[in-house]
Design a protein around this motif. Structure first.
Motif, PDB file in Angstrom:
ATOM      1  N   ASP A   9       0.862  -1.182   0.000  1.00 35.35           N
ATOM      2  CA  ASP A   9       0.000   0.000   0.000  1.00 35.35           C
ATOM      3  C   ASP A   9       0.894   1.226   0.000  1.00 35.35           C
ATOM      4  O   ASP A   9       1.934   1.233   0.675  1.00 35.35           O
ATOM      5  CB  ASP A   9      -0.915   0.007   1.231  1.00 35.35           C
ATOM      6  CG  ASP A   9      -2.084   0.961   1.079  1.00 35.35           C
ATOM      7  OD1 ASP A   9      -1.846   2.194   1.017  1.00 35.35           O
ATOM      8  OD2 ASP A   9      -3.230   0.493   1.031  1.00 35.35           O
ATOM      9  N   ASP A  10       0.514   2.257  -0.743  1.00 33.30           N
ATOM     10  CA  ASP A  10       1.376   3.433  -0.834  1.00 33.30           C
ATOM     11  C   ASP A  10       1.211   4.396   0.332  1.00 33.30           C
ATOM     12  O   ASP A  10       1.929   5.382   0.425  1.00 33.30           O
ATOM     13  CB  ASP A  10       1.145   4.179  -2.157  1.00 33.30           C
ATOM     14  CG  ASP A  10      -0.270   4.715  -2.286  1.00 33.30           C
ATOM     15  OD1 ASP A  10      -1.169   4.190  -1.594  1.00 33.30           O
ATOM     16  OD2 ASP A  10      -0.482   5.646  -3.086  1.00 33.30           O
ATOM     17  N   GLN A  11       0.279   4.102   1.238  1.00 30.92           N
ATOM     18  CA  GLN A  11       0.072   4.964   2.397  1.00 30.92           C
ATOM     19  C   GLN A  11       0.725   4.335   3.633  1.00 30.92           C
ATOM     20  O   GLN A  11       0.284   3.286   4.098  1.00 30.92           O
ATOM     21  CB  GLN A  11      -1.415   5.182   2.647  1.00 30.92           C
ATOM     22  CG  GLN A  11      -2.134   5.854   1.484  1.00 30.92           C
ATOM     23  CD  GLN A  11      -3.592   6.100   1.773  1.00 30.92           C
ATOM     24  OE1 GLN A  11      -3.956   6.571   2.842  1.00 30.92           O
ATOM     25  NE2 GLN A  11      -4.447   5.770   0.810  1.00 30.92           N
ATOM     26  N   PRO A  12       1.759   4.968   4.169  1.00 30.94           N
ATOM     27  CA  PRO A  12       2.475   4.403   5.322  1.00 30.94           C
ATOM     28  C   PRO A  12       1.573   4.112   6.514  1.00 30.94           C
ATOM     29  O   PRO A  12       1.757   3.094   7.198  1.00 30.94           O
ATOM     30  CB  PRO A  12       3.509   5.482   5.662  1.00 30.94           C
ATOM     31  CG  PRO A  12       3.701   6.238   4.390  1.00 30.94           C
ATOM     32  CD  PRO A  12       2.353   6.235   3.714  1.00 30.94           C
ATOM     33  N   LEU A  13       0.613   4.978   6.763  1.00 31.30           N
ATOM     34  CA  LEU A  13      -0.271   4.778   7.907  1.00 31.30           C
ATOM     35  C   LEU A  13      -1.091   3.509   7.751  1.00 31.30           C
ATOM     36  O   LEU A  13      -1.249   2.726   8.700  1.00 31.30           O
ATOM     37  CB  LEU A  13      -1.195   5.985   8.079  1.00 31.30           C
ATOM     38  CG  LEU A  13      -2.158   5.932   9.277  1.00 31.30           C
ATOM     39  CD1 LEU A  13      -1.382   5.786  10.584  1.00 31.30           C
ATOM     40  CD2 LEU A  13      -3.037   7.176   9.313  1.00 31.30           C
ATOM     41  N   LEU A  14      -1.602   3.276   6.541  1.00 32.41           N
ATOM     42  CA  LEU A  14      -2.380   2.065   6.304  1.00 32.41           C
ATOM     43  C   LEU A  14      -1.507   0.822   6.375  1.00 32.41           C
ATOM     44  O   LEU A  14      -1.906  -0.201   6.945  1.00 32.41           O
ATOM     45  CB  LEU A  14      -3.070   2.143   4.943  1.00 32.41           C
ATOM     46  CG  LEU A  14      -4.330   3.004   4.858  1.00 32.41           C
ATOM     47  CD1 LEU A  14      -4.880   3.018   3.444  1.00 32.41           C
ATOM     48  CD2 LEU A  14      -5.387   2.514   5.839  1.00 32.41           C
ATOM     49  N   ARG A  15      -0.299   0.898   5.796  1.00 33.46           N
ATOM     50  CA  ARG A  15       0.605  -0.259   5.882  1.00 33.46           C
ATOM     51  C   ARG A  15       0.885  -0.610   7.334  1.00 33.46           C
ATOM     52  O   ARG A  15       0.856  -1.778   7.720  1.00 33.46           O
ATOM     53  CB  ARG A  15       1.935   0.032   5.175  1.00 33.46           C
ATOM     54  CG  ARG A  15       1.868   0.034   3.670  1.00 33.46           C
ATOM     55  CD  ARG A  15       3.254  -0.180   3.055  1.00 33.46           C
ATOM     56  NE  ARG A  15       4.279   0.701   3.596  1.00 33.46           N
ATOM     57  CZ  ARG A  15       4.530   1.934   3.180  1.00 33.46           C
ATOM     58  NH1 ARG A  15       3.796   2.447   2.193  1.00 33.46           N
ATOM     59  NH2 ARG A  15       5.495   2.654   3.709  1.00 33.46           N
ATOM     60  N   GLY A  16       1.153   0.416   8.122  1.00 32.48           N
ATOM     61  CA  GLY A  16       1.440   0.169   9.536  1.00 32.48           C
ATOM     62  C   GLY A  16       0.248  -0.399  10.277  1.00 32.48           C
ATOM     63  O   GLY A  16       0.387  -1.306  11.105  1.00 32.48           O
ATOM     64  N   SER A  17      -0.937   0.129   9.974  1.00 29.65           N
ATOM     65  CA  SER A  17      -2.150  -0.342  10.649  1.00 29.65           C
ATOM     66  C   SER A  17      -2.451  -1.789  10.282  1.00 29.65           C
ATOM     67  O   SER A  17      -2.751  -2.615  11.150  1.00 29.65           O
ATOM     68  CB  SER A  17      -3.336   0.547  10.277  1.00 29.65           C
ATOM     69  OG  SER A  17      -3.122   1.877  10.691  1.00 29.65           O
ATOM     70  N   PHE A  18      -2.367  -2.089   8.988  1.00 26.62           N
ATOM     71  CA  PHE A  18      -2.606  -3.466   8.559  1.00 26.62           C
ATOM     72  C   PHE A  18      -1.563  -4.409   9.157  1.00 26.62           C
ATOM     73  O   PHE A  18      -1.877  -5.509   9.604  1.00 26.62           O
ATOM     74  CB  PHE A  18      -2.560  -3.574   7.033  1.00 26.62           C
ATOM     75  CG  PHE A  18      -3.721  -2.910   6.336  1.00 26.62           C
ATOM     76  CD1 PHE A  18      -4.995  -2.980   6.872  1.00 26.62           C
ATOM     77  CD2 PHE A  18      -3.537  -2.225   5.142  1.00 26.62           C
ATOM     78  CE1 PHE A  18      -6.075  -2.374   6.233  1.00 26.62           C
ATOM     79  CE2 PHE A  18      -4.605  -1.623   4.498  1.00 26.62           C
ATOM     80  CZ  PHE A  18      -5.878  -1.693   5.044  1.00 26.62           C
ATOM     81  N   GLY A  19      -0.314  -3.962   9.152  1.00 25.04           N
ATOM     82  CA  GLY A  19       0.754  -4.798   9.687  1.00 25.04           C
ATOM     83  C   GLY A  19       0.566  -5.111  11.153  1.00 25.04           C
ATOM     84  O   GLY A  19       0.750  -6.258  11.595  1.00 25.04           O
ATOM     85  N   LEU A  20       0.205  -4.090  11.940  1.00 24.05           N
ATOM     86  CA  LEU A  20      -0.018  -4.290  13.375  1.00 24.05           C
ATOM     87  C   LEU A  20      -1.177  -5.244  13.613  1.00 24.05           C
ATOM     88  O   LEU A  20      -1.099  -6.142  14.459  1.00 24.05           O
ATOM     89  CB  LEU A  20      -0.291  -2.943  14.047  1.00 24.05           C
ATOM     90  CG  LEU A  20      -0.516  -2.964  15.558  1.00 24.05           C
ATOM     91  CD1 LEU A  20       0.714  -3.501  16.271  1.00 24.05           C
ATOM     92  CD2 LEU A  20      -0.868  -1.572  16.069  1.00 24.05           C
ATOM     93  N   LEU A  21      -2.252  -5.052  12.859  1.00 24.61           N
ATOM     94  CA  LEU A  21      -3.425  -5.923  13.010  1.00 24.61           C
ATOM     95  C   LEU A  21      -3.075  -7.366  12.688  1.00 24.61           C
ATOM     96  O   LEU A  21      -3.418  -8.292  13.428  1.00 24.61           O
ATOM     97  CB  LEU A  21      -4.544  -5.427  12.083  1.00 24.61           C
ATOM     98  CG  LEU A  21      -5.797  -6.296  12.012  1.00 24.61           C
ATOM     99  CD1 LEU A  21      -6.528  -6.287  13.344  1.00 24.61           C
ATOM    100  CD2 LEU A  21      -6.721  -5.799  10.901  1.00 24.61           C
TER     101      LEU A  21
END
Length: 223
Positions: A9-21
């Motif tokens: 995903d090109d949005q760092p916030l979304l990548r981080g959120s998905f990764g944490l989940l």
């Protein structure tokens, strides 16, 4: 077994959120991230994840082409791609499924559904939630359908006239988003019989998975 996931995903916030989940869920593990399609293709070849969680709109290379390259390369063909989209990008979902994606989810889906979706595609099934599939397919039906290149894709195998009447019935119900259990109840068939019919459809239509059966049904004119 732990399901290994790559998040693209090109949005760092979304990548981080998905990764944490994903990392906090039992049996799931994030093994890498990518901020564009080219990175997703390269990381998949290097890390060989079980599932790629793929955004569609990304720089350098979009998610559709990245999906096509991943599923089309022998070394990464076993990796399943789960596309994330929004309803204002419906026109891209058809392309993603044609490219070999195992399914799609909306970006506003609940965490539990996302995690279940990852496990579903990792197990070899296509993720075509009935409520979402029907709405998206209604949009696809209004769009011009590109014909596949000869020898490639579901339409390159047998035509609908070469399917048995029961196989055509099952294919139509698959295209309408029904699960195996719902198809069995509707046609008064056992779960094993439904599974056998779907297996034969996959073979006859040269379809990679349930998602491509939906495409085959629409391209053949059955639905």
């Amino acid at each position: 077994m732990t399901v290994r996931v790559l998040v693209a995903d090109d949005q760092p916030l979304l990548r981080g959120s998905f990764g944490l989940l994903i990392d906090t869920a039992p049996g799931l593990e994030v093994v890498g991230e990518a901020e564009d399609g080219e990175q997703a293709v390269a990381a998949t070849a290097r890390l060989r994840p079980d599932v790629v969680l793929m955004d569609i709109r990304m720089p350098m290379l979009d998610g559709i082409e990245a999906t096509r390259r991943i599923t089309g390369a022998p070394e990464t063909a076993a990796t399943r791609v789960l596309v994330l989209t929004t309803f204002d990008l419906d026109e891209y979902v058809y392309g993603a499924l044609r490219a070999g994606a195992a399914g799609f989810l909306l970006k506003d889906t609940s965490p539990a559904v996302l995690l279940d979706g990852i496990r579903t595609v990792a197990a070899g099934d296509a993720l075509l939630a009935p409520s979402v599939t029907r709405r998206l397919i209604a949009e696809f039906a209004r769009l011009p359908v590109p014909r596949p290149t000869a020898g490639r894709g579901p339409a390159a195998a047998v035509g609908p006239e070469q399917l048995t009447p029961r196989e055509r019935e099952v294919l139509v119900l698959v295209a309408r988003g029904l699960s195996n259990g719902e198809i069995g109840a509707y046609l008064h068939l056992s779960a094993g019989t439904v599974k056998t019919h779907i297996g034969r459809l996959l073979a006859k239509l040269a379809a990679r998975d349930r998602a491509q059966l939906v495409i085959a049904a629409y391209e053949s004119g059955l639905v």
